[in-house]
Write a protein that holds these residues in place. Structure first.
Motif, PDB file in Angstrom:
ATOM      1  N   GLU A 267      -2.823  58.116  66.993  1.00  0.00           N
ATOM      2  CA  GLU A 267      -2.008  57.173  67.784  1.00  0.00           C
ATOM      3  C   GLU A 267      -1.563  57.824  69.096  1.00  0.00           C
ATOM      4  O   GLU A 267      -1.603  57.218  70.169  1.00  0.00           O
ATOM      5  CB  GLU A 267      -0.780  56.763  66.949  1.00  0.00           C
ATOM      6  CG  GLU A 267       0.233  55.880  67.662  1.00  0.00           C
ATOM      7  CD  GLU A 267      -0.264  54.449  67.803  1.00  0.00           C
ATOM      8  OE1 GLU A 267      -0.749  53.902  66.815  1.00  0.00           O
ATOM      9  OE2 GLU A 267      -0.169  53.920  68.939  1.00  0.00           O
TER      10      GLU A 267
ATOM     11  N   GLU B 210      -7.520  57.788  60.252  1.00  0.00           N
ATOM     12  CA  GLU B 210      -7.936  57.924  61.654  1.00  0.00           C
ATOM     13  C   GLU B 210      -8.275  56.549  62.251  1.00  0.00           C
ATOM     14  O   GLU B 210      -8.110  56.318  63.444  1.00  0.00           O
ATOM     15  CB  GLU B 210      -9.167  58.845  61.748  1.00  0.00           C
ATOM     16  CG  GLU B 210      -8.858  60.299  61.406  1.00  0.00           C
ATOM     17  CD  GLU B 210     -10.108  61.142  61.143  1.00  0.00           C
ATOM     18  OE1 GLU B 210     -10.017  62.381  61.307  1.00  0.00           O
ATOM     19  OE2 GLU B 210     -11.154  60.582  60.758  1.00  0.00           O
TER      20      GLU B 210
ATOM     21  N   ILE C 290      -4.185  57.734  71.901  1.00  0.00           N
ATOM     22  CA  ILE C 290      -4.799  56.431  72.229  1.00  0.00           C
ATOM     23  C   ILE C 290      -5.096  56.311  73.725  1.00  0.00           C
ATOM     24  O   ILE C 290      -6.148  55.804  74.131  1.00  0.00           O
ATOM     25  CB  ILE C 290      -3.891  55.259  71.739  1.00  0.00           C
ATOM     26  CG1 ILE C 290      -4.097  55.043  70.249  1.00  0.00           C
ATOM     27  CG2 ILE C 290      -4.154  53.976  72.504  1.00  0.00           C
ATOM     28  CD1 ILE C 290      -5.413  54.379  69.860  1.00  0.00           C
TER      29      ILE C 290
ATOM     30  N   SER D  53      -2.627  59.574  61.193  1.00  0.00           N
ATOM     31  CA  SER D  53      -2.537  58.343  61.996  1.00  0.00           C
ATOM     32  C   SER D  53      -1.668  58.575  63.226  1.00  0.00           C
ATOM     33  O   SER D  53      -1.989  58.104  64.328  1.00  0.00           O
ATOM     34  CB  SER D  53      -1.950  57.205  61.161  1.00  0.00           C
ATOM     35  OG  SER D  53      -2.849  56.837  60.147  1.00  0.00           O
ATOM     36  N   ALA D  54      -0.589  59.303  63.029  1.00  0.00           N
ATOM     37  CA  ALA D  54       0.317  59.549  64.162  1.00  0.00           C
ATOM     38  C   ALA D  54      -0.379  60.386  65.239  1.00  0.00           C
ATOM     39  O   ALA D  54      -0.215  60.127  66.437  1.00  0.00           O
ATOM     40  CB  ALA D  54       1.579  60.255  63.665  1.00  0.00           C
TER      41      ALA D  54
ATOM     42  N   SER E 170      -0.316  59.777  56.959  1.00  0.00           N
ATOM     43  CA  SER E 170       0.552  59.210  57.998  1.00  0.00           C
ATOM     44  C   SER E 170       0.598  60.123  59.230  1.00  0.00           C
ATOM     45  O   SER E 170       0.657  59.655  60.364  1.00  0.00           O
ATOM     46  CB  SER E 170       1.962  58.950  57.451  1.00  0.00           C
ATOM     47  OG  SER E 170       2.544  60.184  57.100  1.00  0.00           O
TER      48      SER E 170
ATOM     49  N   SER F  33      -5.579  48.901  64.927  1.00  0.00           N
ATOM     50  CA  SER F  33      -4.380  48.208  65.381  1.00  0.00           C
ATOM     51  C   SER F  33      -4.410  48.019  66.902  1.00  0.00           C
ATOM     52  O   SER F  33      -4.145  46.927  67.413  1.00  0.00           O
ATOM     53  CB  SER F  33      -3.171  49.031  64.936  1.00  0.00           C
ATOM     54  OG  SER F  33      -2.060  48.677  65.666  1.00  0.00           O
ATOM     55  N   HIS F  34      -4.769  49.073  67.635  1.00  0.00           N
ATOM     56  CA  HIS F  34      -4.741  48.974  69.099  1.00  0.00           C
ATOM     57  C   HIS F  34      -5.727  47.947  69.614  1.00  0.00           C
ATOM     58  O   HIS F  34      -5.409  47.134  70.486  1.00  0.00           O
ATOM     59  CB  HIS F  34      -5.050  50.336  69.744  1.00  0.00           C
ATOM     60  CG  HIS F  34      -5.045  50.259  71.232  1.00  0.00           C
ATOM     61  ND1 HIS F  34      -3.893  50.344  71.972  1.00  0.00           N
ATOM     62  CD2 HIS F  34      -6.059  50.044  72.121  1.00  0.00           C
ATOM     63  CE1 HIS F  34      -4.189  50.206  73.251  1.00  0.00           C
ATOM     64  NE2 HIS F  34      -5.498  50.020  73.373  1.00  0.00           N
TER      65      HIS F  34
ATOM     66  N   LYS G 163      -6.854  53.657  61.425  1.00  0.00           N
ATOM     67  CA  LYS G 163      -5.705  52.728  61.465  1.00  0.00           C
ATOM     68  C   LYS G 163      -5.171  52.473  62.887  1.00  0.00           C
ATOM     69  O   LYS G 163      -5.041  51.309  63.297  1.00  0.00           O
ATOM     70  CB  LYS G 163      -4.603  53.276  60.555  1.00  0.00           C
ATOM     71  CG  LYS G 163      -3.609  52.251  60.107  1.00  0.00           C
ATOM     72  CD  LYS G 163      -2.664  52.857  59.073  1.00  0.00           C
ATOM     73  CE  LYS G 163      -1.422  52.009  59.002  1.00  0.00           C
ATOM     74  NZ  LYS G 163      -0.369  52.670  58.234  1.00  0.00           N
ATOM     75  N   PRO G 164      -4.853  53.525  63.672  1.00  0.00           N
ATOM     76  CA  PRO G 164      -4.314  53.249  65.013  1.00  0.00           C
ATOM     77  C   PRO G 164      -5.315  52.554  65.930  1.00  0.00           C
ATOM     78  O   PRO G 164      -4.927  51.753  66.775  1.00  0.00           O
ATOM     79  CB  PRO G 164      -3.982  54.645  65.563  1.00  0.00           C
ATOM     80  CG  PRO G 164      -4.189  55.616  64.472  1.00  0.00           C
ATOM     81  CD  PRO G 164      -4.923  54.956  63.369  1.00  0.00           C
TER      82      PRO G 164
END
Lengths: 330, 284
Positions: free
Chosen positions: B192, B25, B195, B188-189, B185, B31-32, B27-28
């Motif tokens: 993402e 959760e 967002i 995360s998607a 994965s 990254s953002h 990770k995105p």
């Protein structure tokens, strides 16, 4: 206007609740057990909630009508107040509600009939003697009328209780309900006023005084009893000029002989409320003004308060006979 | 030089703390926002940049409560920061990947309830979140099921006002797609995909939080260096300096005259404020 409505479990099926929900089909409706779960928690901020207040629909179980504070009245010996609604559409910086409640959400008690019963009972206690009931203590009596239909419901009651009077205290121009019915003689629609510049500064979201005055005039023309409330009196440099202009404007546009009453009140708050309000709005100039704390109450410094009230009293009495003038003595 | 009124308080009302249960959760978001892992020996994985922290709490109520307490202390015990719990949740029928904001949070175990005040225009629908101790596979009620929200609400509301404490949940499982099929994965998607909603919520809350940023503290040091004030007089001095700042529009104070006693200083300040014209500016 309202995008969140909390509904107590016990009133989910109440016809007034169904009618209100019908007005807001897009609102998120959230069930709760008791309104206190939403209204009372500590971790709330009145200032932030003022951005988008939610409506809470609930049932009241006791204390429907309470004795009015001593010194609060417009001519009767028996004075009571009741609060079918807590909080207000408007955002007046001097309003004690900001200091009294954790939440700015509108809390509407939908069991009007229980208030009616208590009002009937109290009115019957002293037949032939006037009993006054004040409805705008914890809210503006008319501002939420399209949603609450409060006046519609309560004025029919008072039509049948000639010795009981009700004061609708308001800054609103929501008078459609009143214009649509025959005037009820024992109803006083009392409009609150401050000078235009003061209203622009500290009465956010309210109709401008000129619009309130126009509404008062329309009601008076239709035969309703209108009252005027200059309460609280707010100090600014130039206050005499501002208040003189306000009185000139108001009394030139209304028929003074048909006014029910005019009252005047000082800016006064319990100290604990003031502390909470000034910490909500630390940048507010009103709270940085020439105030003093005496016996747990915050008000303008004594000599200034006296000057404000003396001046306003003298000016008002130029227009209004003494028997219609009621300075607030709380 | 007259004594100054202002001193930087170092307080930032708009700090945003993200709390997530799983690395997938996080990770995105990492990254953002281009967050950097805090170096050193923290009890939780914490990522940060100026004004934002993200703490990976682990699954469940106890882990969440601990993570919030840890984060609050780590970032200087700020009052009224924004707290956002981002994570996945189950629902009987809501589409996978749809994002929801919690408008009521119920702890299934204790029955306790929270009602996060939504004081901004949301970009996603809202729903009740029920926090359960074990993964939910029946989805018996019309609500979202998660494992952290009630602890999040209870703990974060100790440090901030409820209007700034919110949960955004993305649907990861429903009756058509069971919870056991989820892999990192996909989690995360899903996050993402939300967002934009998270970004909007964070901005709206930051904007609200800015209203609660306290005024900078007044600086009494130059005054106390020159005169002796009792504890009571110090409070009076602070109050007067605050009044001067608000009433004068933050003007620089004139030089105090040659006064011997602190009582005279307070009277001088009081007189100075009383002489200021009082104009209440129109509401913004």
């Amino acid at each position: 206007m309202i995008d969140t409505i909390y509904v107590e479990q016990s009133v989910r099926g109440h016809p007034r609740v169904r009618q209100i929900l019908g007005r807001f089909p897009a609102a998120r409706v959230i069930g709760c057990e008791r309104y206190g779960e939403v209204f009372n928690p500590k971790a709330q901020n009145f200032r932030l909630q003022k951005h988008r207040p939610a409506l809470i629909l609930a049932e009241k179980f006791k204390n429907f009508v309470l004795p009015a504070p001593a010194g609060y009245g417009i001519g009767a010996m028996r004075n009571y107040y009741f609060s079918h609604l807590l909080n207000c559409l408007y955002d007046c910086r001097y309003c004690f509600l900001q200091g009294m409640y954790q939440s700015a959400n509108y809390l509407l008690f939908v069991n009007y009939e229980d208030f009616h019963d208590e009002i009937r009972r109290l009115a019957a206690e002293s037949p032939g003697e006037q009993t006054h009931f004040f409805s705008g203590y914890d809210c503006d009596s008319l501002a939420l009328e399209p949603v609450s239909r409060f006046a519609e419901s309560f004025l029919s009651l008072f039509r049948d209780l000639p010795d009981a009077w009700i004061e609708l205290r308001t800054k609103s121009t929501q008078i459609r309900t009143l214009l649509a019915m025959q005037p009820v003689p024992n109803v006083v629609v009392a409009f609150s006023f401050t000078p235009e510049a003061t209203a622009a500064a500290v009465e956010d979201k309210t109709p401008a005084p000129a619009k309130r005055l126009a509404a008062a005039r329309r009601l008076q023309d239709r035969g309703w009893s209108v009252g005027l409330r200059f309460d609280p009196v707010i100090f600014q440099t130039d206050w005499q000029t501002q208040y003189r202009a306000l009185f000139e404007q108001v009394f030139s546009q209304l028929e003074v002989a048909r006014l029910h009453s005019v009252s005047l009140g000082a800016f006064r708050l319990p100290e604990a409320f003031f502390r909470r309000m000034s910490s909500l709005y630390p940048e507010e100039r009103l709270f940085a003004g020439p105030l003093d704390s005496q016996q747990g109450m915050v008000s303008y410094r004594r000599e200034l308060e006296q000057a404000l009230l003396d001046f306003c009293r003298t000016e008002i009495l130029k227009y209004v006979p003494g028997e219609k003038f009621f300075p607030c003595r709380t | 030089m007259p004594p100054s009124v202002n001193r930087m308080s170092g307080c930032n009302g708009g700090f945003v703390h993200f709390i997530v249960a799983l690395p997938a959760e996080a990770k995105p978001l990492v990254s953002h926002y281009r967050l950097k892992r805090r170096p050193g020996d923290d009890a939780f994985a914490i990522f940060e940049k100026e004004g934002i922290s993200l703490t990976v709490s682990g699954i469940g109520k106890a882990a969440t409560a601990n993570a919030i307490g840890y984060t609050q202390v780590l970032y200087g015990k700020r009052r009224n920061s924004v707290w956002l719990n981002i994570g996945v949740a189950g629902h009987h029928a809501a589409p996978l990947g749809s994002a929801w904001i919690g408008h009521k949070i119920t702890d299934a175990e204790t029955g306790r309830r929270w009602y996060p005040g939504i004081c901004f225009r949301t970009h996603c629908p809202s729903a009740e979140i029920r926090t359960v101790a074990q993964p939910e596979t029946e989805y018996a009620l019309d609500c979202l099921y998660d494992m952290e929200a009630s602890a999040f609400a209870e703990s974060a509301c100790r440090f901030s006002t409820g209007e700034l404490v919110h949960c955004i949940k993305v649907i990861s499982d429903n009756r058509e797609s069971v919870i056991w099929d989820i892999d990192p994965s996909r989690v995360s998607a899903y996050v993402e995909g939300a967002i934009g909603i998270i970004l909007h919520t964070k901005q709206a809350l930051r904007h609200l939080a800015a209203e609660l940023t306290p005024l900078p503290e007044v600086d009494t040091a130059p005054w106390t260096a020159r005169w002796h004030f009792t504890a009571q007089q110090r409070l009076q001095l602070e109050k007067l300096l605050r009044r001067w700042r608000v009433s004068s529009g933050d003007r620089v104070l004139p030089d105090p005259p040659n006064l011997e006693r602190s009582r005279q200083v307070l009277a001088w300040l009081d007189g100075l404020i009383a002489a200021l014209p009082v104009h209440l500016p129109p509401a913004p």
